[in-house]
Write an enzyme that holds these catalytic residues in place. Sequence first.
Site, PDB file in Angstrom:
ATOM      1  N   HIS A  39      -7.311  -2.049  -3.651  1.00 34.19           N
ATOM      2  CA  HIS A  39      -6.016  -1.591  -4.184  1.00 34.19           C
ATOM      3  C   HIS A  39      -5.419  -2.609  -5.151  1.00 34.19           C
ATOM      4  O   HIS A  39      -4.840  -2.237  -6.168  1.00 34.19           O
ATOM      5  CB  HIS A  39      -5.035  -1.321  -3.047  1.00 34.19           C
ATOM      6  N   GLU A  52       1.646   4.170  -2.614  1.00 33.64           N
ATOM      7  CA  GLU A  52       1.560   5.566  -2.156  1.00 33.64           C
ATOM      8  C   GLU A  52       2.862   6.159  -1.636  1.00 33.64           C
ATOM      9  O   GLU A  52       2.872   7.281  -1.144  1.00 33.64           O
ATOM     10  CB  GLU A  52       0.469   5.670  -1.077  1.00 33.64           C
ATOM     11  N   HIS A 110       0.833  -1.203   0.000  1.00 31.52           N
ATOM     12  CA  HIS A 110       0.000   0.000   0.000  1.00 31.52           C
ATOM     13  C   HIS A 110       0.866   1.250   0.000  1.00 31.52           C
ATOM     14  O   HIS A 110       0.616   2.194  -0.732  1.00 31.52           O
ATOM     15  CB  HIS A 110      -0.913  -0.021   1.229  1.00 31.52           C
TER      16      HIS A 110
HETATM   17 CO    CO Z   1      -5.663   2.842   0.737  1.00 29.36          CO
END
Ligand code: CO
Length: 302
Positions: free
Chosen positions: A253, A221, A191
């Site tokens: 995701h 991210e 993530h």
């Molecule tokens: Co998220």
Amino acid sequence: MTRPFVSGRGVRAFARAFLPVLVLCLLLSPGLTPAAFAKPEAAPGSHPPAVLIVAFGTSVEAARVAYADVEKGVRAAFPGAEIRWAWTAHSLLAANNATPMPTAQEALARLAAEGAKDVAVLSLHVIPGSEYQDLRRTAEALEGLPKGLERIRLAPPLLHDADSLRAVAEKLLGIVPAGRGPEEAVLFVGHGSHHPAGVFYPALQYYLGALDANALVGAIESDPGFDAVLAALRARNATSVWLIPLMTVAGDHASNDLFGAEPESWRQRLEANGIRVHAVPRGLGEQPALVERWVAGLKQAE
Ligand code: CO
């Protein structure tokens, strides 16, 4: 008249001299520490030991198979324990009307109200980021309140120190499908996080790379981002990569950011750069070797 062997005065003198020593010895003996006085053995019929499994949550119903697998692993390791679930993603809690899921705080308060004294909390987070730190603060705040839970033991997230990084790197290579050719790259994408604990992703790259020069870590991210990963693949002349989520569940995701049909997904961008992608759309929670790592952390927290 013969003097008694021990006179009344003698006993009193003995008591004055040695009683404090005797009391001190009793207090310091392992079975009778003040902590042991404070925590008597659970009475028969009292609340069974409880395990609270805390996950981020997922909006993808099919992704819940990972959670079911985790629960199976926990049940096998803690037979007889009362197993509860909580999610940390508040947006998902609100949206999840069909099967309402409590927050960790609500779940712990409920257990306390039912008379539970001791709860082990398993965090299914990958890194000790903001979600995990919130959970830690919740556990600390709710422990030892009057009439509440006496003890809340929190297990660490999957990655939390050098040993866990080393062990998880090894387990990750173990879940790569057998069809991977020796020249093919493998890419685990997490993530990502702007929390300081986001550095666990580049740290994992170090341990993974030491075991397999064609194994890479990426993060959606944060670092290592897509461009850095693409450069690393090019430096290795990789024409083919096995793409595996570094996430507990293969949820939103994974299905969109990693494997989605839109040109922004990692899969589409890799293929647009001439790199063939083998998709492995399974969450880490579906991998017994990784579940075993989480459960081991829970056992250590005992
Ligand atoms: Co998220």
